[in-house]
Design an enzyme around this catalytic site. Structure first.
Site, PDB file in Angstrom:
ATOM      1  N   THR A 204      41.949  -1.575 -19.898  1.00 49.97           N
ATOM      2  CA  THR A 204      41.791  -1.170 -18.499  1.00 49.97           C
ATOM      3  C   THR A 204      42.586  -2.183 -17.733  1.00 49.97           C
ATOM      4  O   THR A 204      42.785  -3.296 -18.215  1.00 49.97           O
ATOM      5  CB  THR A 204      40.319  -1.303 -18.024  1.00 49.97           C
ATOM      6  OG1 THR A 204      39.505  -0.365 -18.706  1.00 49.97           O
ATOM      7  CG2 THR A 204      40.156  -1.098 -16.523  1.00 49.97           C
ATOM      8  N   ARG A 232      32.892  11.657 -20.783  1.00 51.09           N
ATOM      9  CA  ARG A 232      32.274  10.332 -20.590  1.00 51.09           C
ATOM     10  C   ARG A 232      33.034   9.576 -19.491  1.00 51.09           C
ATOM     11  O   ARG A 232      34.251   9.514 -19.486  1.00 51.09           O
ATOM     12  CB  ARG A 232      32.327   9.549 -21.895  1.00 51.09           C
ATOM     13  CG  ARG A 232      31.778   8.102 -21.790  1.00 51.09           C
ATOM     14  CD  ARG A 232      32.863   7.104 -21.500  1.00 51.09           C
ATOM     15  NE  ARG A 232      32.398   5.716 -21.530  1.00 51.09           N
ATOM     16  CZ  ARG A 232      33.145   4.682 -21.153  1.00 51.09           C
ATOM     17  NH1 ARG A 232      34.383   4.862 -20.713  1.00 51.09           N
ATOM     18  NH2 ARG A 232      32.670   3.466 -21.189  1.00 51.09           N
ATOM     19  N   VAL A 233      32.285   9.024 -18.565  1.00 47.63           N
ATOM     20  CA  VAL A 233      32.895   8.218 -17.517  1.00 47.63           C
ATOM     21  C   VAL A 233      32.336   6.809 -17.626  1.00 47.63           C
ATOM     22  O   VAL A 233      31.116   6.630 -17.751  1.00 47.63           O
ATOM     23  CB  VAL A 233      32.603   8.818 -16.120  1.00 47.63           C
ATOM     24  CG1 VAL A 233      33.099   7.890 -15.024  1.00 47.63           C
ATOM     25  CG2 VAL A 233      33.259  10.189 -15.981  1.00 47.63           C
ATOM     26  N   THR A 255      36.592  -5.208 -16.589  1.00 45.13           N
ATOM     27  CA  THR A 255      37.088  -4.476 -17.743  1.00 45.13           C
ATOM     28  C   THR A 255      36.128  -4.765 -18.895  1.00 45.13           C
ATOM     29  O   THR A 255      35.349  -5.710 -18.835  1.00 45.13           O
ATOM     30  CB  THR A 255      38.516  -4.922 -18.146  1.00 45.13           C
ATOM     31  OG1 THR A 255      38.493  -6.299 -18.499  1.00 45.13           O
ATOM     32  CG2 THR A 255      39.516  -4.715 -17.029  1.00 45.13           C
ATOM     33  N   GLY A 256      36.235  -3.951 -19.931  1.00 48.87           N
ATOM     34  CA  GLY A 256      35.321  -4.136 -21.055  1.00 48.87           C
ATOM     35  C   GLY A 256      34.310  -3.005 -21.080  1.00 48.87           C
ATOM     36  O   GLY A 256      34.498  -1.986 -20.412  1.00 48.87           O
ATOM     37  N   GLY A 258      32.070  -0.497 -20.275  1.00 49.95           N
ATOM     38  CA  GLY A 258      31.654  -0.022 -18.957  1.00 49.95           C
ATOM     39  C   GLY A 258      30.179   0.267 -18.838  1.00 49.95           C
ATOM     40  O   GLY A 258      29.587   0.098 -17.764  1.00 49.95           O
TER      41      GLY A 258
HETATM   42  N1  ASP Z   1      35.695  -0.467 -18.691  1.00 49.82           N
HETATM   43  C1  ASP Z   1      36.345   0.627 -19.360  1.00 49.82           C
HETATM   44  C2  ASP Z   1      35.373   1.723 -19.601  1.00 49.82           C
HETATM   45  O1  ASP Z   1      34.251   1.441 -19.961  1.00 49.82           O
HETATM   46  C3  ASP Z   1      36.952   0.281 -20.658  1.00 49.82           C
HETATM   47  C4  ASP Z   1      37.592  -1.036 -20.772  1.00 49.82           C
HETATM   48  O2  ASP Z   1      37.820  -1.735 -19.821  1.00 49.82           O
HETATM   49  O3  ASP Z   1      37.912  -1.421 -21.880  1.00 49.82           O
HETATM   50  O4  ASP Z   1      35.761   2.865 -19.487  1.00 49.82           O
END
Ligand code: ASP
Length: 359
Positions: A204, A232-233, A255-256, A258
Site C-alpha cells: 500500500t 473485501r475492503v 499500511t499493513g 488493515g
Molecule cells: N492496509 C492494506 C489493506 O489491508 C494492505 C497493506 O497495506 O498491506 O488492504
C-alpha cells in the site's frame, strides 16, 4: 490538559515552524520526491500527494498498488483509495474498484464532484467512466502468474487441487514440478510467484504532505491483501483508519494488515493523540499498543502480521512506527522503514516499533 500539552497544542494550531515535509510508506521514495517537487512549486498539497502515489499506482512492478497489484482470489484486481484535503477539510474515497489504474484520482473526484464521501464497487467504476477514465485490465502477466501459482498451491483436506495434476504442498523453493507446470517461465519469475504464494504480501502507499503555509493533505491507495475474498475492503479507503488529516493538528496514515487498523481507527486515534499533546512517535506507539491489546498482547498471534503507522504533525515533526522491528527473510532482519523528503533527496528512516523479532 496539562500546561505543556496546551502549549504543544497551541504551537501545532499555529503551524509554527514553517516546514515543508513529505512522508510515506517505505515504497514511496519516488512518490515523496514527486510530491515535494509539487509542494516546492507552490502546488496544492493534495495535488502533490496524488501526483506522488500515481507513480506507484501506474508502476506494473509495484504489486501492492494500482496496475499490477496482486488480485483477489478470483484473479481480479480490486483497488481501494482515499484522500483528505486539509485546507478545505474534505475527504473522498473509493473501495473495491476494478479496472481503473489510479483510484486516488477517483477518490479525489468523489470528494470534489459529489455530495458523497465513499463510492464502492461497480458504482465506483461507472462513476470513474462517467468522468472519462478508461477501464483497463489491471492484471499484469507477472501478477497473473503469481495468482495462478497461489491457486495451484492450495490443497483440500485430502491434498487435492482441481487446478493441478499434483503439485506437492508448499516447498522452500519452486520445485521441478512447478517448473514443469509453468514451462517457458523464467526461474526468477517463478521464484517471485512462489514467494508471493507462500508469503501473501501486504503493501500500500500512504503519503502525507505539509507545505510552508502549514497546509496538509494525504492519500492512501492499495490493491489490498493479495488473494482476498472478492469485495473485501481493508483500512486504506476508510477515513479515520487508513488516513486522517485534521488541519489543526496534523495527519496520519497506515499500511499493513488493515483489519487490525480498522479495529483501532488508527489514523484518527493517532491524530487525536497528537491533539492531546503526544509527539507523533508516542501517538503511533500508543495506537500500536491498542493493536497488541486486542490480542491480549499474545506475541505468538501478533507475530502473524505487521502494521505500520505514519504521522506528520502540523509543525513538521513526523514519525513512522511499526508493530514489529522488521521482517526476517533468509535469516536476516529487514528493519521497518518509511520514506521522508524534506526538500532534498528522499531517504528511508527507521520506524520506531513496539515488538522485536530476532534474526
Ligand atoms: N492496509 C492494506 C489493506 O489491508 C494492505 C497493506 O497495506 O498491506 O488492504
Amino acid at each position: 490538559m496539562a500546561g505543556t500539552a496546551v502549549a504543544a497544542a497551541a504551537q501545532q494550531a499555529s503551524g509554527a515552524g514553517g516546514k515543508q515535509i513529505v512522508i510515506s510508506s517505505a515504497n514511496g521514495l519516488r512518490a515523496c520526491a514527486k510530491a515535494m517537487e509539487v509542494v516546492k512549486g507552490g502546488g496544492d498539497t493534495l495535488d502533490a500527494v496524488i501526483a506522488g502515489v500515481n507513480i506507484n499506482e501506474e508502476d506494473p512492478d509495484d504489486d501492492s498498488v494500482g496496475y499490477g497489484g496482486l488480485p483477489n482470489e478470483e484473479g481480479v484486481v480490486e483497488l481501494d483509495a482515499c484522500v483528505m484535503h486539509g485546507p478545505t477539510r474534505r475527504a473522498g474515497s473509493v473501495a473495491s474498484i476494478r479496472g481503473i489504474k489510479t483510484p486516488s484520482k477517483i477518490a479525489r473526484l468523489v470528494m470534489e464532484q459529489t455530495d458523497h464521501i465513499m463510492i464502492v464497487g461497480e458504482g465506483a467504476l461507472r462513476f470513474a467512466k462517467a468522468y472519462g477514465f478508461r477501464e483497463e485490465n489491471l492484471l499484469t502477466e507477472k501478477s497473473r502468474l503469481a495468482w495462478m501459482v497461489w491457486k495451484r498451491s492450495l490443497r483440500d483436506a485430502g491434498g487435492h487441487n482441481n487446478w493441478t495434476d499434483g503439485l506437492d504442498a508448499p516447498a522452500k523453493k519452486p520445485s521441478a514440478e512447478l517448473q514443469r507446470m509453468f514451462p517457458g517461465v523464467s526461474e526468477e519469475l517463478l521464484a517471485y510467484a512462489w514467494d508471493r504464494a507462500v508469503h501473501p504480501p501486504t503493501g500500500t502507499i500512504n503519503c502525507l504532505a505539509l507545505n510552508l503555509k502549514g497546509e496538509m493533505s494525504g492519500t492512501t491507495t492499495t490493491s489490498g491483501l493479495a488473494w482476498k475474498i472478492p469485495g473485501r475492503v481493508g483500512d486504506s479507503p476508510i477515513i479515520g483508519a487508513g488516513l486522517y488529516v485534521d488541519p489543526d493538528v496534523g495527519g496520519a496514515g497506515s499500511t499493513g494488515r488493515g483489519e487490525e487498523n480498522i479495529r483501532v481507527a488508527g489514523a484518527h486515534s493517532i491524530v487525536e493523540n497528537m491533539r492531546h499533546g503526544m509527539s507523533p512517535k508516542d501517538a503511533c506507539l500508543d495506537v500500536l499498543k491498542r493493536v497488541a491489546r486486542n490480542y491480549d498482547n499474545d506475541n505468538a498471534r501478533l507475530s502473524k502480521f505487521d502494521i505500520n503507522f505514519y504521522a506528520l504533525r502540523k509543525d513538521g515533526e513526523y514519525a513512522g512506527a511499526s508493530l514489529w522491528n522488521g521482517r526476517i527473510r533468509s535469516g536476516q532482519l529487514r528493519p521497518s522503514t518509511f520514506a521522508v523528503n524534506d526538500g532534498g533527496k528522499s531517504r528511508l528512516e527507521k520506524c520506531v516499533y513496539l515488538l522485536e523479532r530476532k534474526a
